[in-house]
Design a protein around this motif. Structure first.
Motif, short mmCIF file in Angstrom:
data_model
loop_
_atom_site.label_atom_id
_atom_site.label_comp_id
_atom_site.label_asym_id
_atom_site.label_seq_id
_atom_site.Cartn_x
_atom_site.Cartn_y
_atom_site.Cartn_z
N ILE A 181 0.80 -1.23 0.00
CA ILE A 181 0.00 0.00 0.00
C ILE A 181 0.84 1.29 0.00
N ASN A 182 1.88 1.38 0.80
CA ASN A 182 2.83 2.50 0.80
C ASN A 182 2.15 3.87 0.97
N VAL A 196 -9.06 0.24 8.23
CA VAL A 196 -7.95 0.75 9.03
C VAL A 196 -6.97 1.54 8.18
N VAL A 197 -6.61 1.05 7.02
CA VAL A 197 -5.64 1.74 6.18
C VAL A 197 -6.19 3.09 5.72
N SER A 198 -7.45 3.15 5.37
CA SER A 198 -8.05 4.42 4.98
C SER A 198 -8.03 5.43 6.13
N THR A 199 -8.28 4.95 7.33
CA THR A 199 -8.24 5.82 8.52
C THR A 199 -6.83 6.37 8.73
N VAL A 200 -5.84 5.51 8.57
CA VAL A 200 -4.44 5.94 8.71
C VAL A 200 -4.09 6.92 7.60
N ALA A 201 -4.60 6.69 6.39
CA ALA A 201 -4.33 7.60 5.26
C ALA A 201 -4.80 9.01 5.59
N VAL A 202 -5.96 9.14 6.21
CA VAL A 202 -6.46 10.46 6.61
C VAL A 202 -5.51 11.08 7.64
N ALA A 203 -5.09 10.28 8.61
CA ALA A 203 -4.17 10.79 9.63
C ALA A 203 -2.85 11.22 9.01
N MET A 204 -2.48 10.62 7.88
CA MET A 204 -1.23 10.96 7.19
C MET A 204 -1.41 12.06 6.15
N GLY A 205 -2.59 12.66 6.08
CA GLY A 205 -2.77 13.82 5.22
C GLY A 205 -3.58 13.61 3.95
N ALA A 206 -4.18 12.45 3.75
CA ALA A 206 -5.01 12.24 2.56
C ALA A 206 -6.17 13.25 2.58
N ASN A 207 -6.41 13.90 1.44
CA ASN A 207 -7.49 14.89 1.33
C ASN A 207 -8.85 14.28 1.05
N ALA A 208 -8.88 13.02 0.64
CA ALA A 208 -10.14 12.34 0.33
C ALA A 208 -9.90 10.84 0.42
N ILE A 209 -10.97 10.11 0.61
CA ILE A 209 -10.91 8.65 0.66
C ILE A 209 -11.93 8.11 -0.32
#
Length: 171
Positions: A130-131, A156-169
């Motif tokens: 996933i990276n 879980v990965v999507s939640t972590v992506a938001v915490a890492m700065g993802a602007n959308a899921i």
């Protein structure tokens, strides 16, 4: 047959034509979906695969377009969609960094309103592939919104992506 462990094998199907034929929506069904989205105050998005699909969706007055990973490098299609003046959400899952760079620069030159979605185009995606750190690389390099399109099991990965700065899921 789907593989039980997504870390061992891809979930890709060899032929999708029969599935696509069985699940193709009519124009009336699209209109029902759009109406339902309006009721729920949700923007209806759709992925066109060619100019004919774009024209069909324009007839339905879609507000934005989702671009599949497979079309990230289809610059003629992207230019046609951009000519409609609507935002694009562009997935990067099947591309190398240089291909992503070419497309982002192309869309910037067109002046289009777009964001890209980091993803891995395996269904379901193996966790080891996933990276999520690549989201930050893309944001810093291109100074544009970057989201995450999750194809893995669970959220879980999507939640972590938001915490890492993802602007959308996208799921």
């Amino acid at each position: 047959k789907l593989v039980e462990n997504p870390n061992l094998d891809s979930q890709g199907l060899e032929t999708l034509i029969n599935v696509l034929k069985r699940t193709e929506l009519s124009e009336e069904e699209y209109k029902e979906l759009i109406s339902y989205c309006r009721e729920k105050r949700t923007m209806f998005l759709c992925t066109p695969w060619d100019k004919k699909s774009v024209d069909f969706l324009e007839g339905l007055n879609v507000q934005a377009y989702k671009i599949s990973s497979a079309d990230l490098t289809n610059l003629p299609l992207l230019k046609y969609i951009a000519s409609k003046g609507k935002p694009m959400i562009v997935s990067t899952g099947m591309s190398h960094f240089e291909e992503i760079k070419v497309t982002i620069n192309f869309l910037k030159e067109l002046g289009d309103n777009f964001m890209i979605m980091h993803c891995n185009s395996t269904y379901p995606a193996a966790f080891k592939d996933i990276n999520l750190k690549f989201i930050d690389v893309l944001k810093k390099e291109f100074q544009i919104p970057v989201g995450y399109s999750g194809h893995e099991r669970g959220i879980v990965v999507s939640t972590v992506a938001v915490a890492m700065g993802a602007n959308a899921i996208e799921r």
